[in-house]
Design an enzyme around this catalytic site. Sequence first.
Site, short mmCIF file in Angstrom:
data_model
loop_
_atom_site.label_atom_id
_atom_site.label_comp_id
_atom_site.label_asym_id
_atom_site.label_seq_id
_atom_site.Cartn_x
_atom_site.Cartn_y
_atom_site.Cartn_z
N ASP A 193 1.97 -2.91 4.64
CA ASP A 193 2.92 -3.76 3.91
C ASP A 193 4.29 -3.68 4.58
OD1 ASP A 193 3.91 -5.38 1.73
OD2 ASP A 193 4.86 -3.56 0.97
N TYR A 202 -1.63 1.85 -3.48
CA TYR A 202 -1.53 0.66 -4.33
C TYR A 202 -2.48 0.74 -5.52
CZ TYR A 202 1.41 -2.50 -1.54
OH TYR A 202 2.45 -3.11 -0.92
N LYS A 233 0.32 9.03 9.04
CA LYS A 233 1.33 10.09 8.93
C LYS A 233 0.58 11.40 8.84
CE LYS A 233 5.62 11.48 8.46
NZ LYS A 233 6.61 11.42 9.57
N ASP A 247 6.19 -6.62 7.47
CA ASP A 247 7.48 -7.32 7.27
C ASP A 247 8.38 -7.09 8.48
OD1 ASP A 247 6.76 -8.17 4.70
OD2 ASP A 247 8.72 -7.66 3.85
N ASP A 263 6.45 6.45 11.32
CA ASP A 263 7.89 6.38 11.61
C ASP A 263 8.11 5.97 13.06
OD1 ASP A 263 6.76 8.83 12.27
OD2 ASP A 263 8.52 10.03 11.75
C1 IPM Z 1 2.49 -8.61 0.51
C2 IPM Z 1 3.37 -8.48 -0.70
C3 IPM Z 1 2.54 -7.89 -1.84
C4 IPM Z 1 2.13 -6.50 -1.40
C5 IPM Z 1 3.26 -7.85 -3.20
C6 IPM Z 1 3.69 -9.23 -3.64
C7 IPM Z 1 2.43 -7.19 -4.26
O1 IPM Z 1 4.50 -7.73 -0.40
O2 IPM Z 1 1.46 -9.31 0.43
O3 IPM Z 1 2.81 -8.02 1.54
O4 IPM Z 1 2.88 -5.53 -1.55
O5 IPM Z 1 1.02 -6.38 -0.89
MG MG Z 2 4.68 -7.23 1.64
#
Ligand code: IPM
Ligand code: MG
Length: 357
Positions: free
Chosen positions: A248, A142, A192, A252, A224
């Site tokens: 990240d 990042y 990884k 999710d 993975d």
């Molecule tokens: C998160 C989001 C952010 C990230 C974006 C909005 C930059 O996806 O907080 O997980 O990638 O960290």
């Molecule tokens: Mg995110």
Amino acid sequence: MKQHTIVVIPGDGIGREITAAAVRVLDAVAAKLGLQLNYQWRDAGGAAIDAVGEPLPTETVAAAMAADAVLLGAVGGPKWDNVEANLRPEQAILGLRKALKLYANLRPIRVPAALADASPLKRQAIDGLDLLIVRELVGGIYFGPKQEATLVDGVLQASDLEIYQEPEVARIVKLACEAAQLRRQSVTSVDKANVLASSRLWRKTAEKVSAAYPDVALSHLYVDNCAMQLILKPRQFDVIVTSNLFGDILSDEAAVLTGSIGMLPSASIGEGTSLYEPIHGSAPDIAGQGIANPLGTILSAALLLRYSLDCAAGAELIEAAVDKTLAQGYRTADLCQPGTTKVSTEEMTSRVLENLA
Ligand code: IPM
Ligand code: MG
């Protein structure tokens, strides 16, 4: 009465609706427990681009630095998709993380009993699920050197560099081990290392750090495999610690095990003021309709009380009220199923407030 300053950054899209909901809940807790909360509302993201031409005004950063905590909604939206890379709304959140040195993002994933049937997985696979993702937040790909698309030998080329230094890995693994000591004493470090040099340093450092925590069992998984294990047997995990990018993605995936990403809170902690935000985005498709799920932000406010205002009692009040509201069958659109009662953002918040009383 103890005074606390909270910088509230609604951001974009559903950010306004959900932060307003969380502030209503914070106010109710404050009244009940005798806290005095002073809010400072600030712009960031697309809203700040529109207002002052940049995603993260220095004044917003200064206010955040001086505050006791920051509550953020979400940033971004299609309106700003074509602005220059360093002026994108996402730079607001990345810039805040960096400026406040928030190197750890804690994403607790818990499935309230009432939501076990809302998960895409079978109830028996997720009943009682309770895991914590500890994501490194200010390093890795990042923030490594980038090259936007440029012509090299007549071909467009772009690059991002994943770079980690040992102390950056050590501090996040340490934090994960300490979190595990208060939970089920197990840390899974995700990397990884079969391909990436940065992951091999990560793994070696994790081993080194964990030696100081003999009560915590450290194991390693390739990312993975971890992605697969999360949907196969999510209850095997207690604490997962991983890099910025892997965290990240995995968070999710793990979030949706609860039925909706709209449920998930997060705390970003480090050296400066801690920041609390739901893990979902600005959901431009439903913004302004009053139907967004406010619970991820309300639960983020609970984390804010617990970690930044040293008010565990307030956090527990909120968490219990949310569980009760879900048990009563109230659901926003993202979680609505036959047999439940569909409510708006506003109504969900009012139900939580009733259950707090
Ligand atoms: C998160 C989001 C952010 C990230 C974006 C909005 C930059 O996806 O907080 O997980 O990638 O960290
Ligand atoms: Mg995110």
